[in-house]
Structures are given as C-alpha cells and as structure tokens.
Design an enzyme around this catalytic site. Sequence first.
Site, short mmCIF file in Angstrom:
data_model
loop_
_atom_site.label_atom_id
_atom_site.label_comp_id
_atom_site.label_asym_id
_atom_site.label_seq_id
_atom_site.Cartn_x
_atom_site.Cartn_y
_atom_site.Cartn_z
N ASP A 70 0.93 -1.20 0.23
CA ASP A 70 -0.02 -0.07 -0.08
C ASP A 70 1.04 1.14 0.00
O ASP A 70 1.50 1.50 0.98
CB ASP A 70 -0.73 -0.04 1.18
N TYR A 163 -9.06 14.69 -8.15
CA TYR A 163 -8.10 13.88 -9.14
C TYR A 163 -7.25 14.94 -9.85
O TYR A 163 -6.09 14.97 -9.85
CB TYR A 163 -8.68 13.05 -9.89
#
Length: 267
Positions: A70, A163
Amino acid sequence: MSANEASAGRLASRVAIVTGGGRGLGQEIARALHATGANVIICGRDLEALKASAQSIDPVGHSVLPVSCDIRNERAVSKMVSIAIDRFGRIDALVNNAGIAGPTSPLWESSLSEWEDTLNTNVTGTFLCCRAVLPTMIEQRSGSIVMVGSITGKRPNVGRAAYASSKTALIGFTRALALEAGAYGIRANLVTPGAVDSDRFRTVIDELATRKGIPKETLLQEAVSGSPLGRLVRPDHVADLVTFLLSDSAASITGEDINVSAGMGMY
C-alpha cells in the site's frame, strides 16, 4: 528493423519498480519494460492481481516479482523497496503509476475522506516511493524516475477536483525532484496521458453518466472531441514513452512533462 527489435535489450539487466502493476496501464508498462530486458517489481494492494499480472508477463517467474504494498503506508513502501534490493541487488528505475480516480462529484458534494484518500494515494504515495528508492540511486549515482500524470491535471473536468489537484501537483513535484537529484545522475520526468482506453477510465465514464443521467456513449464522444486524432490513447503508447524515458536514449531529458494525449494537450 522494427520498433520492437530496436528497443529489445534497451534496459537489459536493469531493475525497475512499477507501482500499480497488477492491471491496466501499470501492467502494460511492466510488460514493456520486461520486453526490453529489465527485471521488474510490480506492487499494489491486490496481491492476487499482481501474481496474475506477473504470470502473464513472465511465466517462468525469474524476472517479474509481485509485491503487496500500500503506497500510502511508509513502512510498507520501505519493505517493498528492501525486498526489491534483496532480490535484484539494486534499483535503476521507478515508475509511479499507482493512483485512484477519486470522487466524481462536485467539490461541495465530495467528502474530506475522499479528498484525502485521493491526495494520499496519488501524491503522498508518489513521494514515499521516490524517497524510498533515492538513497540507493544516490549511492549508485544513477537512476530514472517517471511519474504518470493525467491530462486532467491540465484540463480539469467537472466533478474531478480531487483527481485534477493530485495530478497537477505531480508537475511541480517532478520539476523539484529533477532539480534536487540531478547532481547525483538521477533523472525525473512526468508522462501525461490523455484519456487512456482503460478499465479505470471507463469506470469514471460510467459513474459520470449515471450521475448526469446521460448515455455513456455521449461522454465517450465528449472525451475524444478535443483530440485532433479523434480517439482514446492506447496503453502501449504510454508504455513505450515510459520505456524510452527510463533508457539511456533519454539521458539528457529530465524535469520534463511529456504529453501522450492524441493531441488533447499541446502544452
């Protein structure tokens, strides 16, 4: 001589890490690097997807190593880099491809957790991976790092504030890294794809179509309307540019932001 023949062996015996290598563009990049002779570590959160990706790229299993990681977790990133060095002895290249699409809603309807998750994955994860490999590259006095951005960081779309912010941030990050690491023979560049024909892109299209109540075909047409070529970007075209930037053929290229957008971004 074909393009594939010309590039074969371009990265022979070099070691490259590709984040988000379990599927989509990351898998395509890992495949391209492996085809040019590189040993490749692919990492991500879905170990089963990584294993399947590694098997499809290198059935023998000698030169593609899947590692669960991760990238938002500092310890996990450090462990992944240590595994790579233990296995292959060095790190020559890093491709920061892992990222998430984030919310597809107006800013005032987005939650703080959605915002933080997008920035933590797309920006902080990139920072952690770069920081983890740089000591090895500095010791070697060589290395090449490529960030995978997005045309959304230059031409933001409605409902994509988180984003867009994360991908715009990578432009400044890349330039600063190139400036700081250049004295050690380390290069850093940003690849900015346009709308890539990928599962992630089509998921975003589906979500926006549902939210707006319009056919997804309409949104797909809008997505390519700004392209002089009138089409989506093929993943292998992005992978080819990444491969080039990691190679000695790009030895004088650093701090650059290069579009692969079918003409959607010309700046």
